[in-house]
Design an enzyme around this catalytic site. Structure first.
Site, PDB file in Angstrom:
ATOM      1  N   SER A 135       0.823  -1.208   0.000  1.00  0.00           N
ATOM      2  CA  SER A 135       0.000   0.000   0.000  1.00  0.00           C
ATOM      3  C   SER A 135       0.860   1.263   0.000  1.00  0.00           C
ATOM      4  O   SER A 135       1.942   1.291   0.604  1.00  0.00           O
ATOM      5  CB  SER A 135      -0.881   0.002   1.255  1.00  0.00           C
ATOM      6  N   TYR A 159      -2.201   5.563  -4.229  1.00  0.00           N
ATOM      7  CA  TYR A 159      -3.165   6.636  -4.026  1.00  0.00           C
ATOM      8  C   TYR A 159      -2.538   7.842  -4.693  1.00  0.00           C
ATOM      9  O   TYR A 159      -1.357   8.118  -4.473  1.00  0.00           O
ATOM     10  CB  TYR A 159      -3.331   6.945  -2.536  1.00  0.00           C
ATOM     11  N   THR A 185      -6.127   3.005  -6.544  1.00  0.00           N
ATOM     12  CA  THR A 185      -7.362   2.947  -5.755  1.00  0.00           C
ATOM     13  C   THR A 185      -8.171   4.217  -5.983  1.00  0.00           C
ATOM     14  O   THR A 185      -7.656   5.325  -5.831  1.00  0.00           O
ATOM     15  CB  THR A 185      -7.031   2.780  -4.261  1.00  0.00           C
ATOM     16  N   LYS A 275      -8.707  -0.167  -8.734  1.00  0.00           N
ATOM     17  CA  LYS A 275      -9.308  -0.781  -7.532  1.00  0.00           C
ATOM     18  C   LYS A 275     -10.411   0.106  -6.960  1.00  0.00           C
ATOM     19  O   LYS A 275     -10.201   1.308  -6.772  1.00  0.00           O
ATOM     20  CB  LYS A 275      -8.217  -0.968  -6.468  1.00  0.00           C
ATOM     21  N   HIS A 299     -13.649  -1.606  -0.771  1.00  0.00           N
ATOM     22  CA  HIS A 299     -12.600  -1.254   0.184  1.00  0.00           C
ATOM     23  C   HIS A 299     -12.838  -1.959   1.529  1.00  0.00           C
ATOM     24  O   HIS A 299     -12.601  -1.396   2.592  1.00  0.00           O
ATOM     25  CB  HIS A 299     -12.565   0.263   0.371  1.00  0.00           C
TER      26      HIS A 299
END
Ligand SMILES: Cc1cc2nc3c(=O)[nH]c(=O)nc-3n(C[C@H](O)[C@H](O)[C@H](O)COP(=O)(O)O)c2cc1C
Length: 405
Positions: A135, A159, A185, A275, A299
């Site tokens: 992540s 992100y 995402t 995502k 999520h």
């Protein structure tokens, strides 16, 4: 009924004390037979606020509960009298064979759950031969994962934040470090309302307060690990402090649009996954923009509450996309049969988040390995009981969604 006293010679063979397992972690994990069992151990082992951060979802947690309940609607159609003595669990995902039909989802702040963190999760993924996703909110650097598990298939979850140059830098670092898949995402324009975090006063990193000192007495090993290993902090994100939702709101860009997907397609040479897709039209749009796969996901219920159930989106999305792009799915998977159900409905593979986090909290790397072992056993057994020899043979006709549970 006539009774008698047992003879000692009859009792002796029944006396089989379980062998003593020296390793305390293994002793703890030994009797865990399901992901729910790992969750129960995790709950005992970690401070309340930490467990709730991983276990909880947004608002009334309807999205998560509905997603989980959808899997109880699954009914398989088994065939009998097939030779299922050997089964093949492997699956091609985004151009490469994975030993199992699932990947490990990106989770932020993983070292808070257990200081072994991403390194342990990636090491297990390497051992079993499945993809691991780091992540952007991780607690191990892009390069740190390579050092911990050089052979793991690496995916990087991105992100995009207000400062696009920062995103570009991360993308370049991920490409240089041999990540083959980028996962953007898109369901996080603002942070979801994680009420448990607010009520528990969770801040990132956790603050040392009177309350946390009291907790220290209840969970000494978690605190000992925290205070005697490298400091717990975001590895790529420099901005921290406050609740997780505060942070999301400070750094993430609510102005993200399709133009950013176009830009990323140009900037990233590898496979691109979007995502957080939650309707068929968006799936078609991002694939038109060059995505190689969509990840149907809400999520883990941590963003929009009352969101669509990802499992129910699988079939219409697969129909709309055809063979042009792969459909992945996550949210609510707690059993190997859930993975097979998603594949039967047309998904290429699934991702799991909390399932491995419960393992991590329950026993560090050994706990993650246990979680994967449990899921693997469940997938194997379910395949055999359905009467097929490989994950690739699971078809639409093997799975039915009952109207109500
Ligand atoms: C503690 C936690 C942290 C997460 N952090 C991220 C993240 O940083 N980025 C992201 O795209 N998804 C994140 N997710 C969502 C997961 O990638 C995944 O979509 C979700 O966990 C799937 O649902 P499941 O937990 O029921 O398997 C997080 C989930 C959890 C539980």
């Amino acid at each position: 009924m006539e009774r008698r006293l047992p003879r000692p010679s009859e009792l002796a063979p029944l006396l089989r004390p379980a062998p003593f397992v020296r390793d305390a972690t293994q002793r703890r994990l030994r009797r865990a037979a399901s992901i729910a069992d790992l969750r129960a151990i995790a709950r005992r082992r970690t401070p309340r606020a930490v467990f709730d951060y991983a276990d909880g979802a947004a608002d009334g947690e309807l999205s998560l509960n509905r997603a989980r309940n959808a899997f109880s609607r699954v009914e398989f159609t088994p065939s009998v009298l097939r030779d299922v003595s050997r089964v093949d669990l492997s699956r091609e995902i985004l151009g490469k064979r994975s030993a199992l039909p699932f990947a490990l989802a990106p989770t932020g702040f993983t070292r808070m759950m257990h200081t072994a963190g991403e390194a342990a999760v990636a090491a297990v993924a390497e051992q079993v031969g499945i993809p691991f996703t780091l992540s952007t909110m991780g607690t191990t650097t892009i390069e740190g994962v390579v050092a911990a598990a050089p052979g793991v298939r690496r995916w990087f979850q991105l992100y995009l934040w207000r400062d696009r140059a920062f995103g570009k830098d991360l993308v370049e670092r991920a490409a240089a470090a041999g990540y083959d898949t980028l996962m953007l995402t898109v369901d996080t324009p603002v942070g979801g309302a994680r009420l448990r975090d607010v009520r528990n006063g969770l801040s990132i990193p956790p603050a040392l307060s009177l309350r946390t000192f009291v907790d220290g007495a209840l969970h000494p090993s978690w605190w000992f690990d925290l205070l005697t290993t490298r400091p717990l902090q975001f590895a790529t994100l420099t901005d921290s402090g406050g609740t997780p939702a505060d942070m999301i709101n400070r750094v993430f860009d609510p102005a993200l649009t399709m133009a950013d997907v176009d830009w990323l397609r140009g900037a990233w040479p590898g496979k691109l996954v979007i995502k957080g897709i939650q309707n068929v039209d968006d799936a078609v749009r991002v694939v038109d923009a060059g995505a190689d796969a969509v990840l149907l996901s809400n999520h883990g219920g941590r963003q929009l509450d009352r969101a669509p159930v990802p499992l129910e989106l699988v079939e219409p999305t697969v129909q709309a996309l055809g063979a042009v792009a792969e459909v992945l799915v996550d949210t609510g998977i707690t059993h190997g049969a859930d993975v097979l159900a998603a594949i039967g409905l047309g998904a290429r593979a699934a991702l799991v988040g909390r399932a491995y986090l419960y393992g991590l909290m329950a026993g560090g790397q050994a706990g993650v390995a246990k979680a994967v072992e449990i899921l693997t056993g469940e997938i194997t057994r379910t395949l055999q009981l359905i009467g097929v020899n490989s994950v690739d043979e699971i078809r639409r006709e093997h799975v039915r969604l009952r109207p109500n549970g």
